[in-house]
Design a protein around this motif. Structure first.
Motif, PDB file in Angstrom:
ATOM      1  N   ASP A   1       0.834  -1.119  -0.053  1.00  0.00           N
ATOM      2  CA  ASP A   1      -0.100  -0.028   0.155  1.00  0.00           C
ATOM      3  C   ASP A   1       1.039   1.100  -0.127  1.00  0.00           C
ATOM      4  N   TYR A   2       0.299   2.381  -0.241  1.00  0.00           N
ATOM      5  CA  TYR A   2       1.104   3.761  -0.212  1.00  0.00           C
ATOM      6  C   TYR A   2       1.792   3.819   1.092  1.00  0.00           C
ATOM      7  N   GLY A   3       3.112   4.114   1.090  1.00  0.00           N
ATOM      8  CA  GLY A   3       3.773   4.343   2.215  1.00  0.00           C
ATOM      9  C   GLY A   3       4.558   3.215   2.726  1.00  0.00           C
TER      10      GLY A   3
ATOM     11  N   THR B   1      16.312  -0.483   0.165  1.00  0.00           N
ATOM     12  CA  THR B   1      14.795  -0.277   0.528  1.00  0.00           C
ATOM     13  C   THR B   1      14.237   0.997   0.164  1.00  0.00           C
ATOM     14  N   GLY B   2      12.892   1.249   0.110  1.00  0.00           N
ATOM     15  CA  GLY B   2      12.310   2.510  -0.518  1.00  0.00           C
ATOM     16  C   GLY B   2      10.789   2.360   0.018  1.00  0.00           C
ATOM     17  N   PHE B   3      10.021   3.321  -0.324  1.00  0.00           N
ATOM     18  CA  PHE B   3       8.710   3.572   0.213  1.00  0.00           C
ATOM     19  C   PHE B   3       7.883   3.652  -1.145  1.00  0.00           C
ATOM     20  N   VAL B   4       6.674   2.902  -1.143  1.00  0.00           N
ATOM     21  CA  VAL B   4       5.772   2.996  -2.174  1.00  0.00           C
ATOM     22  C   VAL B   4       5.212   4.345  -2.261  1.00  0.00           C
ATOM     23  N   ARG B   5       5.129   4.830  -3.530  1.00  0.00           N
ATOM     24  CA  ARG B   5       4.458   6.484  -3.653  1.00  0.00           C
ATOM     25  C   ARG B   5       3.221   6.279  -4.341  1.00  0.00           C
TER      26      ARG B   5
ATOM     27  N   ILE C   1       0.937  -5.240 -11.698  1.00  0.00           N
ATOM     28  CA  ILE C   1       0.677  -4.174 -10.727  1.00  0.00           C
ATOM     29  C   ILE C   1       2.090  -3.625 -10.702  1.00  0.00           C
ATOM     30  N   ILE C   2       2.212  -2.218 -10.786  1.00  0.00           N
ATOM     31  CA  ILE C   2       3.342  -1.580 -10.961  1.00  0.00           C
ATOM     32  C   ILE C   2       3.533  -0.511  -9.770  1.00  0.00           C
ATOM     33  N   TYR C   3       4.506  -0.571  -8.964  1.00  0.00           N
ATOM     34  CA  TYR C   3       4.805   0.371  -7.921  1.00  0.00           C
ATOM     35  C   TYR C   3       5.639   1.441  -8.105  1.00  0.00           C
ATOM     36  N   SER C   4       5.533   2.717  -7.876  1.00  0.00           N
ATOM     37  CA  SER C   4       6.537   3.705  -7.909  1.00  0.00           C
ATOM     38  C   SER C   4       7.156   4.010  -6.575  1.00  0.00           C
ATOM     39  N   VAL C   5       8.585   3.356  -6.464  1.00  0.00           N
ATOM     40  CA  VAL C   5       8.965   3.403  -5.152  1.00  0.00           C
ATOM     41  C   VAL C   5      10.206   4.176  -5.090  1.00  0.00           C
ATOM     42  N   HIS C   6      10.036   5.211  -3.994  1.00  0.00           N
ATOM     43  CA  HIS C   6      11.139   5.839  -3.651  1.00  0.00           C
ATOM     44  C   HIS C   6      12.273   5.480  -2.848  1.00  0.00           C
TER      45      HIS C   6
END
Length: 157
Positions: A6-8, A38-42, A52-57
């Motif tokens: 999920d987001y965040g 590691t990163g965070f889902v944006r 499903i594609i996640y933009s990860v920061h």
């Protein structure tokens, strides 16, 4: 099709992420994010309505990269880091033998083909050394290859 994250959410990438030509300002094939980062889902989206594609920061690199769901795990999930990754050059730290016959001398350079993180004796690698069979080598038997001296260093003026 429901997203696993999920987001965040904090996530870890389990494959090296290279530019497939869609990341602006970087050459195709260049490493963007190293496996284990590691990163965070944006953002969450889809590609061709079935992926499903996640933009990860990734904060350490300050990059936002699109990741497929199968490239990610939760950041707190078990993870075994490795010293080397696929496609990297490595050198034998000690003689490597098979059934008592030395196949690779110390310092010889090979290429990591696959990382074996769940090997019973710890991280190991499948390494290709030129003109030899593929070898399964424990991490402790490998090191970074020595860098060749530059021509300027060999012939100072």
């Amino acid at each position: 099709m429901r997203p696993a994250f999920d987001y965040g959410d904090a996530v870890r990438v389990i494959r090296n992420l290279r530019n497939d030509g869609t990341f602006p300002g970087r050459a195709t094939g260049v490493l963007l994010i190293r496996r284990g980062s590691t990163g965070f889902v944006r953002e969450i989206g889809t590609f061709l309505q079935d992926q499903i594609i996640y933009s990860v920061h990734f904060l350490d690199a300050d990059l936002i990269v699109g990741c497929r769901e199968e490239e990610l795990i939760a950041a707190d999930a078990p993870w075994t880091p490795s010293r080397f990754e696929s496609r990297e050059q490595v050198a034998a730290r000690i003689p490597l033998a098979l059934r008592g016959d030395i196949l690779v001398s110390p310092g010889e350079v090979g290429e990591v083909i696959r990382v074996l993180r769940d090997h019973p004796s710890g991280v190991a690698y499948e390494v290709s050394f030129r003109d030899r069979p593929m070898l399964q080598v424990p991490e402790s038997a490998l090191t970074e290859p020595a860098t060749a001296p530059s021509p300027a260093a060999e012939n100072p003026r």
